[in-house]
Structures are given as C-alpha cells and as structure tokens.
Scaffold this active site. Structure first.
Site, PDB file in Angstrom:
ATOM      1  N   LYS A 157       8.061  77.163  65.578  1.00  0.00           N
ATOM      2  CA  LYS A 157       8.531  76.541  66.827  1.00  0.00           C
ATOM      3  C   LYS A 157       9.636  77.415  67.428  1.00  0.00           C
ATOM      4  O   LYS A 157      10.658  77.652  66.780  1.00  0.00           O
ATOM      5  CB  LYS A 157       9.069  75.146  66.480  1.00  0.00           C
ATOM      6  CG  LYS A 157       9.798  74.454  67.609  1.00  0.00           C
ATOM      7  CD  LYS A 157      10.243  73.056  67.214  1.00  0.00           C
ATOM      8  CE  LYS A 157      11.105  72.442  68.309  1.00  0.00           C
ATOM      9  NZ  LYS A 157      11.663  71.155  67.941  1.00  0.00           N
ATOM     10  N   VAL A 197       6.966  60.125  61.037  1.00  0.00           N
ATOM     11  CA  VAL A 197       6.784  60.771  62.338  1.00  0.00           C
ATOM     12  C   VAL A 197       7.684  61.982  62.571  1.00  0.00           C
ATOM     13  O   VAL A 197       7.499  62.666  63.562  1.00  0.00           O
ATOM     14  CB  VAL A 197       6.991  59.776  63.509  1.00  0.00           C
ATOM     15  CG1 VAL A 197       5.714  59.079  63.875  1.00  0.00           C
ATOM     16  CG2 VAL A 197       8.114  58.824  63.238  1.00  0.00           C
ATOM     17  N   GLY A 257      12.476  56.921  49.605  1.00  0.00           N
ATOM     18  CA  GLY A 257      11.941  58.265  49.360  1.00  0.00           C
ATOM     19  C   GLY A 257      11.176  58.828  50.538  1.00  0.00           C
ATOM     20  O   GLY A 257      10.137  59.440  50.355  1.00  0.00           O
ATOM     21  N   LEU A 296      17.520  57.420  58.648  1.00  0.00           N
ATOM     22  CA  LEU A 296      17.435  56.387  59.689  1.00  0.00           C
ATOM     23  C   LEU A 296      18.355  55.207  59.411  1.00  0.00           C
ATOM     24  O   LEU A 296      18.742  54.490  60.338  1.00  0.00           O
ATOM     25  CB  LEU A 296      15.987  55.909  59.817  1.00  0.00           C
ATOM     26  CG  LEU A 296      14.984  56.997  60.250  1.00  0.00           C
ATOM     27  CD1 LEU A 296      13.553  56.489  60.149  1.00  0.00           C
ATOM     28  CD2 LEU A 296      15.284  57.470  61.668  1.00  0.00           C
TER      29      LEU A 296
END
Ligand SMILES: Cc1cc2nc3c(=O)[nH]c(=O)nc-3n(C[C@H](O)[C@H](O)[C@H](O)COP(=O)(O)OP(=O)(O)OC[C@H]3O[C@@H](n4cnc5c(N)ncnc54)[C@H](O)[C@@H]3O)c2cc1C
Length: 500
Positions: free
Chosen positions: A79, A48, A14, A334
């Site tokens: 951004k 991160v 999660g 990931l």
C-alpha cells in the site's frame, strides 16, 4: 498501591489486538512474565482491520518477522497510500501518499517551491511531482529505499492483509514463544477485595484464570475496562458522525492497485482494499443520515467485481476511554476506543499502545506515575488522530447532502482550526512534535481537501525562475526514470510473496 511482583499477565481476547499484544509481550518480556490469552471462537473477531500505515514495518522488525513470509501467510499486498475520491468536492481525487512529494531543497519543503510555481501560473498539480502517485497510477511496485543516487526518497509503503489470517499468524508466533491460550467464553470477572483490581477471569465452563495484570482486548464489548471497571467512554460522534459500516468482500482486482481507495458518498464513504485473493469493501456511514438499506445498495452498486458473500453490518461509536489504564487493567484495541478507519490507524494505535505499555510496564507493584503517563500520552495520540480525521470531513466544498452540510458547518477542535489557518496563510504546517502524521501527510490532505495557501515561504524566492523551472523538470525526470522500469504490483507479489 501494593508492591506485589508482577509475574502473570492475562490477555482477554484474541483478535488483532490480543495477538499483537501477546506477540510483543512474549518477545520482549517473555522471560519475566507468564502470559496467558483467553479467546472464544464462538464469539469470533471483528475481522475488518485490513489496511495499515508504514509504522507496522517497525512492529514486524521488532518481532523479527520475515516480510515476504508475513505477506504470503496473510494474502497481503503493498500500500503506497490512500486515494480519496470525491472528498474535497464531487469529482476531486488525490492520493495521501506515505512518502515525500518532490525533493526538499535548501532546508525548505518542496511544496513551497510548488506554491511559488502555481502562483506564477504553473499548471502541474503537486502530485505530478510524486513518485508514489506515478507508481500508483501505473499499478507498479518494488521495494526501493532511495531513487538511485538522487536525493529523492524511495517508495514508503504499508500493507493490506486478511485480518483473520493475520490474527492466526500472530497466534502461531506467540504460542511458539510460550504464550498459553485457553478457548472459552469469559462469563464473569473476579475482583480483589484488597484494592478493587482484577483478580481472575471465570469462564463459562468453570475454569478460573488468575493474573497479576490484565489486558482487555475484548473488542467493542470492553468486558474488563468498560463492563467491569466502568471507565467512562467519551463519545466523539459530533465530530466524526459515522457510526455504522457494512462490509462485503468481492472478487480480486487485476491489475492489482497498490493503494487503498476511500470514495466519499452521500452520508459517509466506501473503502476498497485490494488483497491477493479478494477485495475488501465497506461502506462507513451515519445512520442519522441514511438507512441501512440505502447504505447497502450504495455499497453493492460501488463494487468492482462480484460480491463473494452477504454484506454484514458493524455498529460503532467513535471516541475513547477516559482512562485506558485503570488499576491493574489496560485496554488495547477496540476496547480502548475507536477512530473510524478512514486513515487505517486502529492497528497502529494497538501497536503504539503496546509499545508504550511495555516501556512503562511495572516490575513490582503499580505506580500511579506510570499509569498517569500512559493515560496522558495515549489520550493525546487519540486526539491527534481524531483531528486529522476531522480535517477530511470538515474541509470540503461539498454541500450536496445534509451529512456534508453538517460536516462542513460543524465546530471543530481549536488545534485543528489553528493548523488549517496556518496552512491557508502560507502553506506552513503546525504539526505537533509527537504527531503520528508527518508534515507531508498534513500538507497533502489539506491541499487535497481544497485549502489553497495564499502565500508561500520567502525562502522559495532564493532561486531564479530559470532555476525553479529546471528543478521541477529534473524532479519529474527522476520520477519517470525511477517508475518506468518497475514491475507491476501483481508481478512483484508473484515473484516474492505470492500466497498458496
Ligand atoms: C468497519 C471497520 C473497519 C476497520 N478497518 C480498519 C483498517 O482498515 N485498518 C485498521 O488499522 N483498523 C481497522 N479497523 C479496526 C480494527 O478492525 C481493529 O482495531 C482490530 O481488528 C482490533 O480489534 P480487537 O482485537 O480489538 O477486537 P476483536 O477483533 O473484536 O477481538 C475481540 C476478541 O475478544 C474475544 N472476546 C470478546 N468477548 C469475549 C468473551 N466474553 N469471552 C472470551 N473472549 C471474548 C473475541 O473472541 C475476540 O477474540 C476497522 C474497524 C471497523 C469496525
């Protein structure tokens, strides 16, 4: 393969990947699927991934999120691009902006006119004609689709946000849509005796969670796709040598920059991500070329405010799974592979893989054609992003450390060599049709890294010298008029999306 109706979807993990997956599936397939997510607070998330690219706006629209509310909840900021400092050579600086530069004219990219102007001795840099650059230089921001009635596009943007708050925000969204969550540590995986697919997850407390289809969002652990199904991981460290990051938050910045900064260092680079309440910093480096102690010292030395906690180290191997979809399991996040964060692409890859999986998601049984298509397109996307990243390392004049000597002299994938050669000859971009990065991105990074095209497109000669001068003057005037009245980034946030 069997013809069983797929009714129960289990998401293992999660973090950002798990909750984006849960949110999107519950929104688009929530009526036909029972969705169950398992995560462990004890294990936690990598925490991160805090900088994004503009495609995330599509995800927000698809989920029906209110942008201001999303920014308030995640202490988010805007951004306009990434500023690369010391990459092409020590002392160089350029902004990879999310928008076009200048104005395209008569079906020709602006930069071709600028190349003609430069060859005639013009001194202004390409970025003197960039709306994004001017806004970034003055820390200004507003939502702007177009520049008044001019043909110039407005400010294209993405976000920075707090990764833990983002996962929590999406969790609330997904749970409201009916996603069930179980807290616990997955201790083992049960396989089906029929086809070797995954049948259930078994938790440490003895709970058994069955499913028809499983998504592995367990991060670098890759519990299902790697540890259980043993799919091969292609290691790309020879092209992208960084394999460690040390991260530390520091005080918030004021004025608040509307861009990420990536500063090249001796054996890697350092990020600076401005949020509403703090600044995210990290030093990405290769431990083949630098010790952790030296990397930590460089990171702390490069902070622009007090550190707010102790630095922590993350280890990774850049690369990808050979197959992302294996039997009844797909890896997202990931667990599927990792491309280092230089161009903030990982969250985008999650989003893109989720939409690809939803578009190919089976109703009944598994079809090898769907699986092959998913694996082929996902592999191609990883490779395109990989090549764009390699460009930053390889195309440099830097030779001041063994790390940069390695990067400058390494062999790179042939498609990248071809793109660089094409641009070097006449400023043309050989972008693949489905490439994530647009022509303007390739062009800015190739120029910013120091490739100087030897010629320009002959169509740029279709206007006279006087017309070219007037055109370039007009572009700069349009930018001046557009940026001068904009509020500061900080004031814009205070007005529309301040947290707390
Ligand atoms: C240094 C660095 C910087 C990055 N910067 C960016 C960036 O700027 N922009 C960007 O787009 N991306 C960035 N990324 C990538 C980004 O962080 C990830 O893509 C994103 O956070 C998704 O991670 P994840 O959800 O796959 O994994 P994780 O956040 O690690 O989540 C894994 C989940 O699985 C659970 N889990 C694992 N094992 C078990 C178990 N046995 N039982 C139960 N649960 C388990 C964990 O509890 C957790 O919930 C960065 C990555 C790194 C390493």
């Amino acid at each position: 393969m069997g013809q069983k109706r797929i009714k129960k979807l289990v998401i293992a993990g999660g973090g950002t990947a798990g909750w984006i997956t849960a949110a999107a599936f519950s929104r688009l397939l929530g009526k036909s699927l029972d969705i169950h997510l398992v995560e462990s607070e004890e294990i936690g998330i990598v925490g991160v991934g805090e900088a994004t690219i503009p495609q995330i706006i599509r995800l927000n629209h698809m989920l029906g999120l209110d942008e201001n509310e999303f920014l308030r909840r995640t202490y988010g900021t805007f951004k306009l691009g990434i500023e690369f400092v010391d990459w092409g050579r020590v002392g160089s600086r350029y902004l990879h902006t999310f928008g076009d530069t200048g104005i395209n004219l008569a079906n020709l990219h602006f930069h071709q006119y600028w190349l003609r102007y430069r060859q005639a001795g013009g001194e202004n840099s390409l970025w003197d004609f960039s709306l994004h650059q001017r806004a970034a230089d003055t820390n200004k921001f507003a939502r702007m689709d177009r520049v008044g009635s001019s043909p110039m596009g407005g400010l294209a943007y993405a976000f920075h946000f707090d990764a833990a708050l983002y996962a929590a925000y999406l969790r609330e969204y997904a749970e409201t849509q009916g996603v069930r969550r179980t807290e616990g540590i997955i201790a083992s995986v049960e396989r089906s005796s029929k086809d070797g697919g995954i049948a259930a997850l078994k938790l440490e407390d003895g709970t058994r969670i069955e499913g028809d289809f499983f998504i592995d969002c367990t991060g670098f652990r890759a519990l299902l796709i790697g540890q259980e199904l043993k799919t091969y991981y292609q290691d790309w460290t020879h092209w992208l040598p960084c394999n460690r990051a040390i991260a530390v938050p520091s005080e918030k910045l004021s004025p608040l920059p509307p861009f990420t900064r990536a500063t090249a260092k001796k054996a890697g680079w350092q990020w600076r991500i401005p949020l509403q309440h703090r600044t995210g910093n990290g030093h990405v480096f290769s431990n083949e070329f630098m010790s952790e102690d030296e990397a930590t010292a460089i990171l702390l030395d490069g902070l622009e405010g007090e550190a707010l906690s102790d630095p922590r180290t993350l280890k990774f191997t850049t690369g990808r799974r050979e197959t992302f979809w294996e039997k009844n399991c797909v890896a997202i996040g990931l667990s599927s592979g990792f491309l280092e964060p230089l161009e903030s692409t990982s969250i985008h890859l999650i989003q893109s893989n989720v939409s690809r999986l939803i578009s190919l998601f089976p109703r009944e049984g598994l079809h090898s054609a769907d699986i092959d298509e998913y694996n082929r397109r996902t592999a191609a996307e990883f490779e395109q992003v990989r090549d764009f990243l390699i460009l930053h390392y390889h195309q440099t004049e830097r030779e001041d450390s063994p790390f940069w000597q390695h990067c400058r002299n390494m062999e790179v994938p042939e498609p990248l060599n071809e793109k660089m050669a094409l641009f070097r000859a006449s400023g043309r971009i050989g972008r693949d049709v489905d490439d994530l990065f647009r022509d303007t991105s390739w062009m800015q990074v190739m120029l910013g890294q120091g490739i100087e095209p030897q010629d320009y497109h002959p169509m740029a000669d279709n206007i006279t010298d006087a017309q070219l001068d007037e055109f370039l003057r007009n572009v700069r005037a349009i930018i001046d008029n557009a940026v001068t009245p904009l509020p500061s980034h900080e004031d814009f946030i205070k007005k529309f999306c301040a947290a707390g």
